[in-house]
Design an enzyme around this catalytic site. Sequence first.
Site, PDB file in Angstrom:
ATOM      1  N   ALA A  66       1.001  -1.110  -0.064  1.00 22.98           N
ATOM      2  CA  ALA A  66      -0.065   0.167  -0.022  1.00 22.98           C
ATOM      3  C   ALA A  66       0.911   1.196   0.143  1.00 22.98           C
ATOM      4  O   ALA A  66       2.148   0.990   0.570  1.00 22.98           O
ATOM      5  CB  ALA A  66      -0.916  -0.062   1.156  1.00 22.98           C
ATOM      6  N   GLY A 111       0.626  -5.230   0.767  1.00 22.98           N
ATOM      7  CA  GLY A 111      -0.712  -5.233  -0.187  1.00 22.98           C
ATOM      8  C   GLY A 111      -0.274  -5.852  -1.442  1.00 22.98           C
ATOM      9  O   GLY A 111      -1.109  -6.394  -2.230  1.00 22.98           O
ATOM     10  N   GLU A 114      -0.431  -9.457  -0.458  1.00 18.50           N
ATOM     11  CA  GLU A 114      -1.888 -10.000  -0.589  1.00 18.50           C
ATOM     12  C   GLU A 114      -2.578  -9.875  -1.757  1.00 18.50           C
ATOM     13  O   GLU A 114      -3.596 -10.627  -1.789  1.00 18.50           O
ATOM     14  CB  GLU A 114      -2.408  -8.635   0.437  1.00 18.50           C
ATOM     15  CG  GLU A 114      -1.928  -8.809   1.880  1.00 18.50           C
ATOM     16  CD  GLU A 114      -2.347  -7.658   2.768  1.00 18.50           C
ATOM     17  OE1 GLU A 114      -1.824  -6.625   2.383  1.00 18.50           O
ATOM     18  OE2 GLU A 114      -2.830  -7.905   3.768  1.00 18.50           O
ATOM     19  N   GLU A 134       4.373  -5.207   7.342  1.00 13.63           N
ATOM     20  CA  GLU A 134       3.691  -4.151   7.990  1.00 13.63           C
ATOM     21  C   GLU A 134       4.024  -3.851   9.490  1.00 13.63           C
ATOM     22  O   GLU A 134       4.067  -2.654   9.818  1.00 13.63           O
ATOM     23  CB  GLU A 134       2.130  -4.530   7.778  1.00 13.63           C
ATOM     24  CG  GLU A 134       1.540  -4.271   6.656  1.00 13.63           C
ATOM     25  CD  GLU A 134       1.496  -5.549   5.561  1.00 13.63           C
ATOM     26  OE1 GLU A 134       2.250  -6.443   6.070  1.00 13.63           O
ATOM     27  OE2 GLU A 134       0.882  -5.704   4.784  1.00 13.63           O
TER      28      GLU A 134
HETATM   29  N1  DAK Z   1       4.533   3.099  -0.814  1.00  7.59           N
HETATM   30  C1  DAK Z   1       4.826   4.516  -1.293  1.00  7.59           C
HETATM   31  N2  DAK Z   1       6.153   4.584  -2.045  1.00  7.59           N
HETATM   32  C2  DAK Z   1       6.998   3.526  -2.092  1.00  7.59           C
HETATM   33  C3  DAK Z   1       6.630   1.977  -1.320  1.00  7.59           C
HETATM   34  C4  DAK Z   1       5.399   2.090  -0.982  1.00  7.59           C
HETATM   35  N3  DAK Z   1       4.971   0.896  -0.246  1.00  7.59           N
HETATM   36  N4  DAK Z   1       7.523   1.328  -1.724  1.00  7.59           N
HETATM   37  C5  DAK Z   1       8.488   1.869  -2.531  1.00  7.59           C
HETATM   38  N5  DAK Z   1       7.996   3.380  -2.605  1.00  7.59           N
HETATM   39  C6  DAK Z   1       8.865   4.430  -3.332  1.00  7.59           C
HETATM   40  C7  DAK Z   1      10.172   4.755  -2.619  1.00  7.59           C
HETATM   41  O1  DAK Z   1       9.644   5.841  -1.917  1.00  7.59           O
HETATM   42  C8  DAK Z   1      10.732   5.441  -3.636  1.00  7.59           C
HETATM   43  O2  DAK Z   1      10.142   6.679  -4.034  1.00  7.59           O
HETATM   44  P1  DAK Z   1      11.380   8.056  -4.270  1.00  7.59           P
HETATM   45  O3  DAK Z   1      12.067   8.190  -3.052  1.00  7.59           O
HETATM   46  O4  DAK Z   1      12.191   7.552  -5.581  1.00  7.59           O
HETATM   47  O5  DAK Z   1      10.313   8.954  -4.811  1.00  7.59           O
HETATM   48  C9  DAK Z   1      10.623   4.341  -4.558  1.00  7.59           C
HETATM   49  O6  DAK Z   1       9.365   3.703  -4.502  1.00  7.59           O
HETATM   50  C10 DAK Z   1      11.740   3.484  -4.975  1.00  7.59           C
HETATM   51  O7  DAK Z   1      11.752   2.630  -3.664  1.00  7.59           O
HETATM   52  P2  DAK Z   1      13.301   2.613  -2.724  1.00  7.59           P
HETATM   53  O8  DAK Z   1      14.215   3.748  -3.234  1.00  7.59           O
HETATM   54  O9  DAK Z   1      13.062   2.420  -1.452  1.00  7.59           O
HETATM   55  O10 DAK Z   1      13.832   1.400  -3.661  1.00  7.59           O
HETATM   56  P3  DAK Z   1      14.923   0.282  -2.784  1.00  7.59           P
HETATM   57  O11 DAK Z   1      15.137  -0.596  -3.893  1.00  7.59           O
HETATM   58  O12 DAK Z   1      15.903   0.767  -1.897  1.00  7.59           O
HETATM   59  O13 DAK Z   1      13.932  -0.560  -1.824  1.00  7.59           O
HETATM   60  C11 DAK Z   1      11.903  -1.814  -1.223  1.00  7.59           C
HETATM   61  C12 DAK Z   1      12.828  -1.259  -2.336  1.00  7.59           C
HETATM   62  C13 DAK Z   1      10.733  -2.619  -1.881  1.00  7.59           C
HETATM   63  C14 DAK Z   1      12.576  -2.595  -0.343  1.00  7.59           C
HETATM   64  C15 DAK Z   1      11.600  -0.416  -0.187  1.00  7.59           C
HETATM   65  O14 DAK Z   1      10.981   0.397  -0.919  1.00  7.59           O
HETATM   66  C16 DAK Z   1      10.527  -0.859   0.718  1.00  7.59           C
HETATM   67  O15 DAK Z   1      10.938  -1.452   1.819  1.00  7.59           O
HETATM   68  N6  DAK Z   1       9.276  -0.249   0.366  1.00  7.59           N
HETATM   69  C17 DAK Z   1       8.256  -0.519   1.576  1.00  7.59           C
HETATM   70  C18 DAK Z   1       7.897  -1.655   1.499  1.00  7.59           C
HETATM   71  C19 DAK Z   1       6.926  -1.936   2.543  1.00  7.59           C
HETATM   72  O16 DAK Z   1       6.808  -1.660   3.670  1.00  7.59           O
HETATM   73  N7  DAK Z   1       5.506  -2.154   2.096  1.00  7.59           N
HETATM   74  C20 DAK Z   1       4.426  -2.677   2.789  1.00  7.59           C
HETATM   75  C21 DAK Z   1       3.567  -1.483   2.623  1.00  7.59           C
HETATM   76  S1  DAK Z   1       2.437  -1.447   4.111  1.00  7.59           S
HETATM   77  C22 DAK Z   1      -4.175  -1.279   6.035  1.00  7.59           C
HETATM   78  C23 DAK Z   1      -4.275  -1.110   4.897  1.00  7.59           C
HETATM   79  C24 DAK Z   1      -3.534  -1.790   4.035  1.00  7.59           C
HETATM   80  C25 DAK Z   1      -2.275  -2.246   4.728  1.00  7.59           C
HETATM   81  C26 DAK Z   1      -2.057  -1.930   5.768  1.00  7.59           C
HETATM   82  C27 DAK Z   1      -3.072  -1.634   6.765  1.00  7.59           C
HETATM   83  N8  DAK Z   1      -5.269  -0.666   6.707  1.00  7.59           N
HETATM   84  C28 DAK Z   1      -5.685   0.669   6.101  1.00  7.59           C
HETATM   85  C29 DAK Z   1      -5.405  -0.820   8.032  1.00  7.59           C
HETATM   86  C30 DAK Z   1      -1.062  -2.439   3.891  1.00  7.59           C
HETATM   87  C31 DAK Z   1       0.211  -2.054   4.131  1.00  7.59           C
HETATM   88  C32 DAK Z   1       1.461  -2.358   3.353  1.00  7.59           C
HETATM   89  O17 DAK Z   1       1.185  -2.799   2.127  1.00  7.59           O
END
Ligand code: DAK
Length: 260
Positions: A66, A111, A114, A134
């Site tokens: 997400a 997400g 998921e 998360e």
């Molecule tokens: N959201 C927004 N932007 C994201 C992103 C994300 N999930 N993942 C990556 N990006 C963006 C980065 O901010 C970066 O943007 P700029 O800085 O270039 O503007 C660009 O994509 C490239 O990412 P990185 O520079 O970080 O690239 P790396 O190769 O260094 O790292 C990575 C890749 C995938 C390991 C890293 O980007 C990362 O850790 N990303 C976040 C992964 C993450 O934590 N995903 C889970 C998201 S939480 C709920 C509803 C839904 C959910 C939960 C609760 N409720 C409302 C209760 C679901 C939650 C999730 O999915």
Amino acid sequence: MNFEHLLFAVEDGIATVTLNRPKALNALNSALLTELSELVDAIAKDASIGAVILTGAGEKAFVAGADIAEMQGKTPLEARAFSQFGNSVFSKIERMPQPVIAAVNGFALGGGCELAMACDIRIASTHAKFGQPEVNLGIVAGFGGTQRLPRLVGPGIAKELLMTGDMITAERAAQIGLVNHVVEPAELLPKAQEIAAKMLSKGPFAVRFSKKLVNEGINMDLERALALESEVFGTLFGTEDRLEGMTAFLEKRPAKFQGK
Ligand code: DAK
């Protein structure tokens, strides 16, 4: 149909939907989810589409979760609405009449994992990575991860992934049953297309009801699920395709299914 965050193409009855926000690693924001919801509705109603492939744009990510930037400012009520909307879109994908294959071309996190789990089958490229990170953000999986992951891989492994936030390789994902096949990146779409085409060549009702029976039966007790299976089994004996399939076998020729 024109979309800002999706690409859409249909060839030989197979629709390919590409999530297209590569600069944000295809993170799911409200706009993308809204478009996806509309496209899923349209495909579900389109009898000319027999199978769907879902993939991500770019080489790096399927979906990195997400959109954290969008989620950051949400109030508890807004977060609940966002989760409910995401869940409704993913459930719609799960219930589409057509088979849906996730072609996971890179990170499938939060997400993204998921979304892949809401599909019927997951094919991963060798460099795909899976995880539910998360807990790193102080939240729980909000788009079905706490429910679909244990159903796919069992509660023990699901809890480890959900409670550590660890990322796993495609190879490990295949070992635990999270993905069906792991292939070289260049083979990812061809493999997904091969499986989609194989499903398309079978009796359409049989394929659709196989999906429905697994999806519905898994949430029932065994006795009711078996009764439902018998109902569907009997119903399909009233179709022309069933007659054609059995006649073709006895005549030692390929069946020509018509979806009748
Ligand atoms: N959201 C927004 N932007 C994201 C992103 C994300 N999930 N993942 C990556 N990006 C963006 C980065 O901010 C970066 O943007 P700029 O800085 O270039 O503007 C660009 O994509 C490239 O990412 P990185 O520079 O970080 O690239 P790396 O190769 O260094 O790292 C990575 C890749 C995938 C390991 C890293 O980007 C990362 O850790 N990303 C976040 C992964 C993450 O934590 N995903 C889970 C998201 S939480 C709920 C509803 C839904 C959910 C939960 C609760 N409720 C409302 C209760 C679901 C939650 C999730 O999915």
